[in-house]
Design an enzyme around this catalytic site. Structure first.
Site, PDB file in Angstrom:
ATOM      1  N   CYS A   1     -69.587  38.850 -12.674  1.00 32.88           N
ATOM      2  CA  CYS A   1     -70.128  39.588 -11.544  1.00 32.88           C
ATOM      3  C   CYS A   1     -70.732  40.848 -12.160  1.00 32.88           C
ATOM      4  O   CYS A   1     -70.029  41.617 -12.811  1.00 32.88           O
ATOM      5  CB  CYS A   1     -68.999  39.961 -10.580  1.00 32.88           C
ATOM      6  SG  CYS A   1     -69.433  41.281  -9.441  1.00 32.88           S
ATOM      7  N   LYS A   3     -36.122  25.635 -37.221  1.00 32.57           N
ATOM      8  CA  LYS A   3     -36.976  24.454 -37.128  1.00 32.57           C
ATOM      9  C   LYS A   3     -38.360  24.963 -36.733  1.00 32.57           C
ATOM     10  O   LYS A   3     -38.566  25.431 -35.614  1.00 32.57           O
ATOM     11  CB  LYS A   3     -36.429  23.491 -36.073  1.00 32.57           C
ATOM     12  CG  LYS A   3     -37.256  22.229 -35.941  1.00 32.57           C
ATOM     13  CD  LYS A   3     -36.555  21.225 -35.045  1.00 32.57           C
ATOM     14  CE  LYS A   3     -37.299  19.916 -34.983  1.00 32.57           C
ATOM     15  NZ  LYS A   3     -38.704  20.042 -34.595  1.00 32.57           N
ATOM     16  N   CYS A  49     -68.416  46.797  -7.961  1.00 27.66           N
ATOM     17  CA  CYS A  49     -67.530  45.787  -7.350  1.00 27.66           C
ATOM     18  C   CYS A  49     -66.107  46.343  -7.347  1.00 27.66           C
ATOM     19  O   CYS A  49     -65.591  46.779  -8.384  1.00 27.66           O
ATOM     20  CB  CYS A  49     -67.604  44.499  -8.155  1.00 27.66           C
ATOM     21  SG  CYS A  49     -66.360  43.291  -7.695  1.00 27.66           S
ATOM     22  N   ASP A  63     -42.168  25.202 -35.717  1.00 30.61           N
ATOM     23  CA  ASP A  63     -42.989  24.397 -34.824  1.00 30.61           C
ATOM     24  C   ASP A  63     -44.418  24.409 -35.341  1.00 30.61           C
ATOM     25  O   ASP A  63     -45.241  25.222 -34.934  1.00 30.61           O
ATOM     26  CB  ASP A  63     -42.906  25.004 -33.413  1.00 30.61           C
ATOM     27  CG  ASP A  63     -43.331  24.006 -32.365  1.00 30.61           C
ATOM     28  OD1 ASP A  63     -43.565  22.834 -32.719  1.00 30.61           O
ATOM     29  OD2 ASP A  63     -43.435  24.399 -31.188  1.00 30.61           O
ATOM     30  N   GLU A  65     -30.975  26.394 -40.610  1.00 28.33           N
ATOM     31  CA  GLU A  65     -32.231  27.141 -40.818  1.00 28.33           C
ATOM     32  C   GLU A  65     -33.173  26.884 -39.648  1.00 28.33           C
ATOM     33  O   GLU A  65     -32.962  25.935 -38.890  1.00 28.33           O
ATOM     34  CB  GLU A  65     -32.885  26.690 -42.133  1.00 28.33           C
ATOM     35  CG  GLU A  65     -33.483  25.307 -42.034  1.00 28.33           C
ATOM     36  CD  GLU A  65     -33.550  24.562 -43.364  1.00 28.33           C
ATOM     37  OE1 GLU A  65     -32.778  24.873 -44.268  1.00 28.33           O
ATOM     38  OE2 GLU A  65     -34.383  23.652 -43.444  1.00 28.33           O
ATOM     39  N   LYS A  79     -32.243  21.642 -30.641  1.00 27.88           N
ATOM     40  CA  LYS A  79     -33.444  22.102 -29.939  1.00 27.88           C
ATOM     41  C   LYS A  79     -33.121  23.225 -28.961  1.00 27.88           C
ATOM     42  O   LYS A  79     -32.165  23.119 -28.185  1.00 27.88           O
ATOM     43  CB  LYS A  79     -34.076  20.934 -29.165  1.00 27.88           C
ATOM     44  CG  LYS A  79     -34.451  19.762 -30.041  1.00 27.88           C
ATOM     45  CD  LYS A  79     -35.797  19.938 -30.666  1.00 27.88           C
ATOM     46  CE  LYS A  79     -36.856  19.558 -29.670  1.00 27.88           C
ATOM     47  NZ  LYS A  79     -38.143  19.320 -30.321  1.00 27.88           N
ATOM     48  N   CYS A 130     -66.894  41.049  -4.131  1.00 26.24           N
ATOM     49  CA  CYS A 130     -68.056  41.751  -3.565  1.00 26.24           C
ATOM     50  C   CYS A 130     -69.162  40.794  -3.126  1.00 26.24           C
ATOM     51  O   CYS A 130     -70.179  41.227  -2.595  1.00 26.24           O
ATOM     52  CB  CYS A 130     -68.595  42.768  -4.570  1.00 26.24           C
ATOM     53  SG  CYS A 130     -69.465  41.996  -5.935  1.00 26.24           S
ATOM     54  N   CYS A 156     -69.184  36.292  -6.310  1.00 25.76           N
ATOM     55  CA  CYS A 156     -67.971  37.045  -6.631  1.00 25.76           C
ATOM     56  C   CYS A 156     -66.997  36.985  -5.449  1.00 25.76           C
ATOM     57  O   CYS A 156     -67.384  37.275  -4.314  1.00 25.76           O
ATOM     58  CB  CYS A 156     -68.335  38.508  -6.928  1.00 25.76           C
ATOM     59  SG  CYS A 156     -66.880  39.562  -7.111  1.00 25.76           S
ATOM     60  N   TYR A 196     -38.934  23.379 -46.890  1.00 24.12           N
ATOM     61  CA  TYR A 196     -37.517  23.272 -46.563  1.00 24.12           C
ATOM     62  C   TYR A 196     -36.833  22.013 -47.091  1.00 24.12           C
ATOM     63  O   TYR A 196     -35.709  21.711 -46.707  1.00 24.12           O
ATOM     64  CB  TYR A 196     -37.327  23.347 -45.048  1.00 24.12           C
ATOM     65  CG  TYR A 196     -38.290  22.485 -44.257  1.00 24.12           C
ATOM     66  CD1 TYR A 196     -38.286  21.105 -44.361  1.00 24.12           C
ATOM     67  CD2 TYR A 196     -39.235  23.076 -43.414  1.00 24.12           C
ATOM     68  CE1 TYR A 196     -39.170  20.327 -43.652  1.00 24.12           C
ATOM     69  CE2 TYR A 196     -40.124  22.295 -42.706  1.00 24.12           C
ATOM     70  CZ  TYR A 196     -40.086  20.909 -42.823  1.00 24.12           C
ATOM     71  OH  TYR A 196     -40.973  20.135 -42.126  1.00 24.12           O
TER      72      TYR A 196
HETATM   73  S1  IVH Z   1     -35.976  18.626 -42.480  1.00 25.15           S
HETATM   74  C1  IVH Z   1     -35.527  14.548 -44.292  1.00 25.15           C
HETATM   75  N1  IVH Z   1     -36.202  21.152 -41.866  1.00 25.15           N
HETATM   76  O1  IVH Z   1     -39.216  18.881 -37.644  1.00 25.15           O
HETATM   77  C2  IVH Z   1     -35.920  15.950 -43.935  1.00 25.15           C
HETATM   78  N2  IVH Z   1     -37.638  19.592 -40.772  1.00 25.15           N
HETATM   79  O2  IVH Z   1     -38.559  16.914 -35.595  1.00 25.15           O
HETATM   80  C3  IVH Z   1     -36.431  16.036 -42.564  1.00 25.15           C
HETATM   81  N3  IVH Z   1     -39.227  20.642 -39.210  1.00 25.15           N
HETATM   82  O3  IVH Z   1     -40.660  16.086 -39.202  1.00 25.15           O
HETATM   83  C4  IVH Z   1     -37.020  17.312 -42.209  1.00 25.15           C
HETATM   84  N4  IVH Z   1     -38.582  22.724 -39.541  1.00 25.15           N
HETATM   85  O4  IVH Z   1     -41.783  18.387 -39.560  1.00 25.15           O
HETATM   86  C5  IVH Z   1     -36.657  19.908 -41.633  1.00 25.15           C
HETATM   87  N5  IVH Z   1     -36.317  23.436 -41.436  1.00 25.15           N
HETATM   88  C6  IVH Z   1     -36.757  22.191 -41.224  1.00 25.15           C
HETATM   89  C7  IVH Z   1     -37.815  21.924 -40.318  1.00 25.15           C
HETATM   90  C8  IVH Z   1     -38.222  20.606 -40.109  1.00 25.15           C
HETATM   91  C9  IVH Z   1     -39.430  21.931 -38.891  1.00 25.15           C
HETATM   92  C10 IVH Z   1     -39.985  19.520 -38.630  1.00 25.15           C
HETATM   93  C11 IVH Z   1     -40.383  18.449 -39.603  1.00 25.15           C
HETATM   94  C12 IVH Z   1     -39.806  17.176 -39.043  1.00 25.15           C
HETATM   95  C13 IVH Z   1     -39.632  17.528 -37.611  1.00 25.15           C
HETATM   96  C14 IVH Z   1     -38.594  16.662 -36.959  1.00 25.15           C
END
Ligand code: IVH
Length: 712
Positions: A469, A150, A474, A152, A148, A357, A454, A451, A261
């Site tokens: 400006c 990750k 200009c 940010d 799934e 990553k 000009c 500026c 999640y």
């Molecule tokens: S699982 C024990 N699932 O990534 C469960 N983490 O770099 C651990 N994160 O601290 C987390 N998406 O804040 C999990 N689909 C996802 C995630 C996720 C983002 C973050 C989470 C974790 C960090 C680790």
């Protein structure tokens, strides 16, 4: 989960409640049901079912009843999302015991289970190694994985007791975090209560990520820069900063979202068994989704082998920017909870999950110099010139620094090593300088007093962060105005892009906006790189732009603070554009979404003789400054009360024209597929909207010809 019957019942109930004007206290729970339903459709499923105004009306009804009958207020009422102060936030739960206060005054609380981090992988080899380790720990070669996104953002832990959200906390150091329940309740995608009791669950701790939609973030920053404030760095920082803000009003404004999640802990009612879904990760997230939680149901995938995981990761990375939220990778989890338990964890991360990553979008570079660009409104933007550096597939060599305050805040010097980041479709930015790497040769950045084009003296109006400006002749501003006029969102003159405009301007073939319609084509043909065919295309595009509707012309004029929406409002308010010269600020402010700042800017524009002269010239060139539909917006038109949405590539008419045709005939255009939509007009390559409409089953799908026929 709502069944189709629930959906119909709740939708009809919403309509009924909207139609009834009594503030009947008996209807309090119906109002709550309907609002919770609308919230889920909007925030979790991304398929709104009510118009904003309808939702607001229902919400207000509920608020009014609760104000009159405070004894009816329940902690999970949708009105209770909006708290007044974080510091006073308390709940009756045993899990909110305060130990100490963090510097920002948030109580510190312990997580029921430590919030671990994840180990990282970066490529197929890393994933293969991890797969081998998994097999060793699991004692089997037969492992199913669930993959799934990750997200940010900022991680969050939520505790529900007896079905009620009683605590929200930040990750903190993983063992203890900050209690931010009040802010968590402001996240509309998180349910305040959920039917855990149906599955005999007394208490549950859920993990997730707080995120901001990329487009919400972009709009938010647009507004900040328009107000002269420095933009926030990226959606992640914005989410984590917002979660720890003390002003709930401000938190609300930032429109946080969340995705959950992980279930880290649960307690069952005595003598009861866990629901069947809680045997593997995939089913658990489906189950949470059914209970009203935002989980990655659409994005997650079960894979039977690590090869399948690797292929999925590679394909997903390609479309990472298609998601509404920023993602920095994928998380691969062993699907079976029994196997997860068997594998255990280290002190830092679970052995059964790993992050994959995506290619880094951060890098270091050297700040070589700062350029100062003059925008079409005269705003001076400092732009950092950096050593060309590849990040996430593009090479970055210049980065906007927005304004003087940003330069100062980041304590930047020429020659500094800087950390840069490019977060998805968010423009690259400088995260910080690394002063520890200075060798003494770095130079201070001094903002110019005049500026750069000009040489007029720059001014910085009080309370604003931007130097300007003010010389409207200009040259830099003139060129930028022409570029804006021809741009896609304005007159959409293909091939008359920035580089051609700059070239023509330098060669004095083009000196102002009306000049676009008087270009000496023989002179252009004599230029290197301009063949007859490309010149003809350009001529044709310019000729075609004369047919653009008035709102595009208005937007193209680049009146300060007049964006596309305001341009539409202005266009539909007048019969002829020049009528606006007789409008005062008060009249303008009476129009939808026009405030005093915009009104004053419009008045200034139409007071200026040069601008009026430019409009005359455009009209003489053949552009129409008339609103052809003025006054004939009929009620009782053939499409009265009907709602439309256009999707896919339209080949027979322009979308904006089609929408105008609908409105002229009394119809309304909607922005999304919902049960309120009557007609979806599809061009080629129609995607998810068409799918959704088909699923709904209540929308009539038309092709372009059928739509045209309907207008007759
Ligand atoms: S699982 C024990 N699932 O990534 C469960 N983490 O770099 C651990 N994160 O601290 C987390 N998406 O804040 C999990 N689909 C996802 C995630 C996720 C983002 C973050 C989470 C974790 C960090 C680790």
């Amino acid at each position: 989960m709502y069944t189709t019957q629930d959906e119909q019942r709740l939708y009809n109930l919403a309509k009924e409640l909207l139609a009834s004007d009594s503030d009947n206290k008996e209807r309090v729970s119906e109002l709550r049901d309907v609002i919770n339903y609308a919230d889920r459709r909007y925030y979790v499923q991304d398929e709104p079912v009510l118009a904003d105004v309808e939702y607001d009306t229902l919400f207000k009804k509920l608020k009014d009843i609760e104000a009159k009958h405070p004894e009816l207020v329940t902690p999970d009422s949708p009105t209770q999302r909006v708290g007044s102060s974080l510091i006073t936030a308390t709940t009756s739960s045993s899990t909110t015991t305060t130990t100490t206060k963090s510097p920002k005054n948030f109580p510190t609380v312990s997580h029921l289970v430590p919030m671990l981090s994840l180990d990282n992988t970066y490529n197929a080899d890393d994933l293969n190694d991890w797969d081998k380790r998994c097999k060793e720990y699991a004692g089997t070669d037969n492992i199913e994985y669930c993959v799934e996104p990750k997200y940010d953002g900022a991680s969050i832990s939520l505790i529900y007791e007896n079905g009620q959200l009683v605590r929200g906390a930040t990750r903190g150091d993983g063992v203890q975090g900050e209690e931010i329940t009040t802010n968590a309740k402001l996240i509309r995608s998180l349910p305040l209560s959920a039917a855990f009791n149906n599955d005999s669950i007394e208490q549950v701790e859920i993990r997730g990520e707080v995120v901001i939609h990329k487009d919400v973030f972009a709009k938010f920053n647009e507004q900040r820069t328009a107000e002269g404030l420095a933009p926030l760095a990226n959606p992640r920082n914005a989410a984590s900063g917002t979660l720890r803000m003390l002003d709930p009003q401000e938190v609300s404004k930032r429109k946080l979202s969340a995705v959950v999640y992980h279930i880290s802990d649960y307690t069952l009612d005595e003598g009861k068994e866990a629901p069947a879904a809680l045997t593997n990760h995939y089913d658990a997230l489906q189950w949470l989704y059914g209970l009203g939680f935002p989980t990655p149901v659409k994005e997650m995938k079960v894979c039977k082998s690590i090869d399948e995981v690797i292929a999925f990761c590679a394909a997903f990375e390609e479309r990472r920017d298609d998601l509404p939220f920023e993602v920095d990778g994928l998380v691969v989890k062993v699907n079976s909870f029994d196997t997860q338990d068997k594998m255990g964890m280290t002190s830092h991360h679970p052995r059964w999950a790993v992050a994959y990553k995506f290619k880094a979008r951060q890098a270091t570079s050297k700040l070589l110099d700062v350029d100062y660009q003059v925008g079409r409104t005269g705003a001076i933007t400092p732009v950092a010139k950096i050593e060309p550096t590849p990040i996430g597939g593009v090479t970055v060599s210049s980065i906007s620094l927005f304004n003087e305050d940003v330069v100062k805040e980041k304590n930047l010097r020429k020659g500094d090593t800087v950390l840069i980041e490019r977060a998805g479709d968010v423009i690259p930015y400088i995260v910080k300088s690394l002063p520890e790497l200075r060798d003494g040769s770095e130079e201070e950045i001094v903002f110019p007093k005049e500026c750069p084009v000009c040489h007029d003296r720059l001014v910085r109006p009080e309370g604003e962060a931007v130097w300007r400006c003010n010389n409207i002749s200009c040259e830099a501003q003139v060129v930028e105005r022409i570029i804006h006029f021809a741009s896609k969102a304005a007159m959409d003159i293909r091939n008359l892009g920035e580089s051609n405009i700059r070239k023509f301007y330098e060669l004095e073939l083009l000196k102002d906006i009306p000049g676009i319609y008087k270009i000496n084509w023989d002179a252009v043909l004599a230029l290197e790189g301009f063949k007859e065919k490309s010149v003809n295309n350009l001529k044709e595009a310019i000729e075609k732009s004369k047919e653009q509707p008035l709102n595009r012309v208005i937007f193209g004029l680049g009146i300060r603070y007049v964006g596309e929406t305001t341009a539409k409002t202005l266009a539909s308010a007048v019969q002829h554009l020049k009528d606006l010269k007789d409008w005062n600020e008060e009249q303008l402010s009476a129009l939808e979404d026009i405030g005093p700042k915009v009104a004053s800017s419009v008045v200034q524009f139409f007071k200026n003789e040069d601008n009026l002269h430019m409009l005359d010239e455009l009209e003489q060139a053949g552009l129409s400054l008339e609103n052809k539909h003025f006054g004939n917006k009929q009620s009782g038109g053939v499409l009265e009360g009907k709602t439309f949405l256009f999707t896919g590539t339209l080949t027979k008419f322009k979308r904006s024209d089609a929408e105008a045709m609908v409105e002229q005939r009394g119809g309304k255009k909607l922005s999304g597929v919902s049960s309120k939509l009557n007609y979806l007009v599809v061009g080629t390559d129609a995607g998810s909207k068409l799918e959704k409409a088909k699923k709904l089953g209540t929308v009539t799908i038309l092709n372009e010809d059928e739509f045209l026929e309907m207008l007759q």
